[in-house]
Design an enzyme around this catalytic site. Structure first.
Site, PDB file in Angstrom:
ATOM      1  N   ARG A   1       0.808  -1.219   0.109  1.00  0.00           N
ATOM      2  CA  ARG A   1       0.090   0.053   0.077  1.00  0.00           C
ATOM      3  C   ARG A   1       0.817   1.333   0.103  1.00  0.00           C
ATOM      4  O   ARG A   1       0.519   2.341   0.658  1.00  0.00           O
ATOM      5  CB  ARG A   1      -0.911   0.124   1.105  1.00  0.00           C
ATOM      6  CG  ARG A   1      -2.157  -1.208   1.327  1.00  0.00           C
ATOM      7  CD  ARG A   1      -2.836  -1.139   0.170  1.00  0.00           C
ATOM      8  NE  ARG A   1      -4.112  -1.791   0.356  1.00  0.00           N
ATOM      9  CZ  ARG A   1      -4.134  -3.370   0.094  1.00  0.00           C
ATOM     10  NH1 ARG A   1      -2.983  -3.833  -0.719  1.00  0.00           N
ATOM     11  NH2 ARG A   1      -5.200  -3.946   0.173  1.00  0.00           N
TER      12      ARG A   1
ATOM     13  N   SER B   1     -10.818  -1.584   2.699  1.00  0.00           N
ATOM     14  CA  SER B   1     -10.035  -1.497   3.919  1.00  0.00           C
ATOM     15  C   SER B   1      -9.968  -0.209   4.358  1.00  0.00           C
ATOM     16  O   SER B   1      -9.346   0.817   3.768  1.00  0.00           O
ATOM     17  CB  SER B   1      -8.706  -2.346   3.880  1.00  0.00           C
ATOM     18  OG  SER B   1      -8.712  -3.375   3.380  1.00  0.00           O
TER      19      SER B   1
ATOM     20  N   GLU C   1      -5.628   3.469   5.975  1.00  0.00           N
ATOM     21  CA  GLU C   1      -5.342   3.018   4.505  1.00  0.00           C
ATOM     22  C   GLU C   1      -5.733   4.284   3.896  1.00  0.00           C
ATOM     23  O   GLU C   1      -5.308   4.738   2.774  1.00  0.00           O
ATOM     24  CB  GLU C   1      -5.740   1.885   3.809  1.00  0.00           C
ATOM     25  CG  GLU C   1      -4.833   1.396   2.842  1.00  0.00           C
ATOM     26  CD  GLU C   1      -5.733   0.710   1.918  1.00  0.00           C
ATOM     27  OE1 GLU C   1      -6.551  -0.122   2.268  1.00  0.00           O
ATOM     28  OE2 GLU C   1      -5.539   0.915   0.665  1.00  0.00           O
TER      29      GLU C   1
HETATM   30  N1  EPU Z   1     -10.102 -11.563   9.823  1.00  0.00           N
HETATM   31  C1  EPU Z   1     -10.853 -11.532  10.985  1.00  0.00           C
HETATM   32  N2  EPU Z   1     -11.954 -11.063  11.154  1.00  0.00           N
HETATM   33  C2  EPU Z   1     -12.401  -9.991  10.360  1.00  0.00           C
HETATM   34  C3  EPU Z   1     -11.513 -10.025   9.063  1.00  0.00           C
HETATM   35  C4  EPU Z   1     -10.543 -10.721   8.758  1.00  0.00           C
HETATM   36  O1  EPU Z   1     -10.488 -12.661  11.925  1.00  0.00           O
HETATM   37  O2  EPU Z   1     -13.415  -9.355  10.407  1.00  0.00           O
HETATM   38  C5  EPU Z   1      -9.096 -12.560   9.629  1.00  0.00           C
HETATM   39  C6  EPU Z   1      -9.304 -13.528   8.580  1.00  0.00           C
HETATM   40  O3  EPU Z   1     -10.248 -14.597   9.224  1.00  0.00           O
HETATM   41  C7  EPU Z   1      -8.080 -13.976   8.133  1.00  0.00           C
HETATM   42  C8  EPU Z   1      -7.245 -12.521   8.023  1.00  0.00           C
HETATM   43  O4  EPU Z   1      -7.883 -11.777   9.061  1.00  0.00           O
HETATM   44  O5  EPU Z   1      -7.511 -15.024   8.904  1.00  0.00           O
HETATM   45  C9  EPU Z   1      -7.282 -11.880   6.713  1.00  0.00           C
HETATM   46  O6  EPU Z   1      -8.393 -11.648   6.295  1.00  0.00           O
HETATM   47  P1  EPU Z   1      -8.772 -11.481   4.586  1.00  0.00           P
HETATM   48  O7  EPU Z   1      -7.973 -12.489   3.821  1.00  0.00           O
HETATM   49  O8  EPU Z   1     -10.006 -11.147   4.464  1.00  0.00           O
HETATM   50  O9  EPU Z   1      -7.846 -10.106   4.308  1.00  0.00           O
HETATM   51  P2  EPU Z   1      -7.551  -8.749   4.995  1.00  0.00           P
HETATM   52  O10 EPU Z   1      -6.010  -8.925   5.501  1.00  0.00           O
HETATM   53  O11 EPU Z   1      -8.417  -8.374   6.140  1.00  0.00           O
HETATM   54  C10 EPU Z   1      -6.376  -7.822   2.661  1.00  0.00           C
HETATM   55  C11 EPU Z   1      -6.510  -6.279   2.145  1.00  0.00           C
HETATM   56  C12 EPU Z   1      -7.731  -6.250   1.407  1.00  0.00           C
HETATM   57  C13 EPU Z   1      -7.719  -7.808   0.431  1.00  0.00           C
HETATM   58  C14 EPU Z   1      -7.593  -9.120   1.052  1.00  0.00           C
HETATM   59  C15 EPU Z   1      -7.542 -10.051   0.352  1.00  0.00           C
HETATM   60  C16 EPU Z   1      -5.364  -4.671   3.326  1.00  0.00           C
HETATM   61  C17 EPU Z   1      -5.316  -3.372   4.074  1.00  0.00           C
HETATM   62  N3  EPU Z   1      -6.608  -5.343   2.867  1.00  0.00           N
HETATM   63  O12 EPU Z   1      -7.415  -7.971   3.812  1.00  0.00           O
HETATM   64  O13 EPU Z   1      -7.963  -5.347   0.515  1.00  0.00           O
HETATM   65  O14 EPU Z   1      -9.034  -7.706  -0.516  1.00  0.00           O
HETATM   66  O15 EPU Z   1      -6.431  -8.764   2.082  1.00  0.00           O
HETATM   67  O16 EPU Z   1      -6.116 -10.147  -0.275  1.00  0.00           O
HETATM   68  O17 EPU Z   1      -4.210  -5.044   3.183  1.00  0.00           O
HETATM   69  C18 EPU Z   1      -8.743  -2.996   0.331  1.00  0.00           C
HETATM   70  O18 EPU Z   1      -7.531  -2.606   0.187  1.00  0.00           O
HETATM   71  O19 EPU Z   1      -9.538  -2.199   0.188  1.00  0.00           O
HETATM   72  C19 EPU Z   1      -9.056  -4.406   0.637  1.00  0.00           C
HETATM   73  C20 EPU Z   1     -10.183  -4.914   0.696  1.00  0.00           C
END
Ligand code: EPU
Length: 348
Positions: free
Chosen positions: A174, A246, A342
């Site tokens: 990012r 995010s 972000e």
């Molecule tokens: N998780 C939770 N609770 C929640 C959300 C997530 O426990 O409410 C846990 C999930 O179980 C999982 C981990 O967190 O183990 C990661 O969750 P997820 O794969 O949904 O991804 P994220 O890290 O929350 C990032 C990006 C997203 C992108 C996803 C998939 C950032 C800031 N966000 O989210 O990007 O779609 O990975 O690659 O890095 C965006 O930038 O707007 C965005 C949506």
């Protein structure tokens, strides 16, 4: 720079709107106005705008990564530079240039439709080509910096063209030079991508691998559809519920800080983030603090993905910020980690 010489310079009339309502131009749906909104269709128009516009200046794409805290007392610029053009093609790869005003997902659809690999995991991310290169958008194991070859820009200071190589953009999680040292100094006009003509699936993200597997062969279309399904299951549609994806970045912490969290919560998810560093999902931290699905006035933490803050209707930028501050403070008190937004906060 030579390779850009044949790019079309579409003739178009500039759009200038005084006291422009911005509600429909930010995905949070915050009801503010800008003193002036100007849309340019090519680099010459951009240069003439820059020669006249005062400060402050704000360049927006689809408005999907910003939070207006108040009316914007300045000029908002928006690129309407269109067009997608192949600059070079071999058996292995294709170099494609897109105007900064092209809708990002239209570009992904174009690549998938032509059988070019590299952009498919970034399906359905809101926003436009120019902003994608500034934010280094990323999802499902891919970041746009992985496929960007060059970024063509116009200098705000003197209107000159400057082309940044991928290395010069200094892409990281990012992060790009356009968000940091050079913030506000260059406006993106075209982005050139290097895509693969050979199958090159990136299925490292478990849920994506599984979903593609269930739908049959590993084709570009199946990957694009699988990404859509995963996103739809977690992320709110901004047309239905205002949000900017995010809201926070996933924090990177030291291995030793991570170990102390893991002693208490053995289930904490994590990803390696370089020597001695660990990335922890902010969504998990926020959920553990009890914020998932909780509201504070007209702002709320999304009930299916705690990393996303939503406008329940009629929220002001300050309502969303109050919620973000409460979340930051609780996560810090519980885990000793200070979340960083972000989303860009806009105040003039
Ligand atoms: N998780 C939770 N609770 C929640 C959300 C997530 O426990 O409410 C846990 C999930 O179980 C999982 C981990 O967190 O183990 C990661 O969750 P997820 O794969 O949904 O991804 P994220 O890290 O929350 C990032 C990006 C997203 C992108 C996803 C998939 C950032 C800031 N966000 O989210 O990007 O779609 O990975 O690659 O890095 C965006 O930038 O707007 C965005 C949506």
């Amino acid at each position: 720079m030579e390779r850009f010489k044949n790019l079309p310079n579409f003739a178009s009339a500039m759009t200038v709107i005084e006291n422009c309502p911005m509600k429909g131009r930010n995905t949070f749906g915050i009801d503010v106005s800008a003193d002036k909104f100007i849309e340019f269709g090519n680099e010459d128009e951009l240069r003439s705008v820059l020669a006249q516009a005062g400060t402050p200046l704000l360049t927006v794409g689809g408005g999907s990564n910003l939070l207006f805290l108040d009316d914007f007392h300045g000029t908002v610029l928006h690129s309407a530079i269109s067009g997608i053009e192949v600059l070079e093609e071999t058996d292995e790869y294709v170099m494609v240039s897109a105007g900064s005003g092209v809708v990002w997902d239209d570009f992904v659809g174009y690549c998938v439709g032509h059988g070019w690999w590299g952009a498919e995991n970034l399906t359905a991310i809101p926003g436009e080509v120019g902003a994608s290169a500034v934010q280094n958008i990323g999802a499902y194991g891919c970041e746009v910096g992985d496929i960007i070859h060059e970024v063509r820009t116009v200098s705000v200071k003197d209107g000159s063209v400057r082309v940044f190589s991928n290395e010069e953009c200094r892409y990281g999680y990012r992060y790009s030079i356009f968000k940091a040292e050079l913030k506000g100094q260059y406006i993106v006009t075209y982005v050139t991508y290097r895509l693969s003509r050979k199958a090159n699936p990136n299925l490292g993200y478990g849920a994506l691998r599984q979903s593609v597997g269930e739908s049959g062969e590993t084709t570009l279309e199946n990957i694009r559809n699988a990404v859509r399904r995963i996103r739809d299951s977690k992320l709110p549609d901004p047309k239905v519920l205002g949000n900017a994806g995010s809201f926070f970045m996933n924090p990177v912490i030291s291995q030793s800080d991570f170990e102390s969290i893991r002693r208490e919560y053995p289930e904490v998810p994590s990803y390696p983030a370089g020597e001695g560093l660990v990335k922890v999902p902010a969504g998990w931290l926020i959920e553990k603090c009890g914020w998932k699905g909780r509201a504070l006035g007209p702002a709320a933490v999304h009930d299916r993905q705690a990393l996303v803050l939503v406008n329940r209707g009629g929220a002001k930028g300050s309502d969303i910020k109050a919620l973000a501050d409460a979340v930051i403070s609780d996560v810090e008190a519980r885990f000793g980690i200070r979340l960083k937004a972000e989303v860009n906060f806009i105040l003039s």
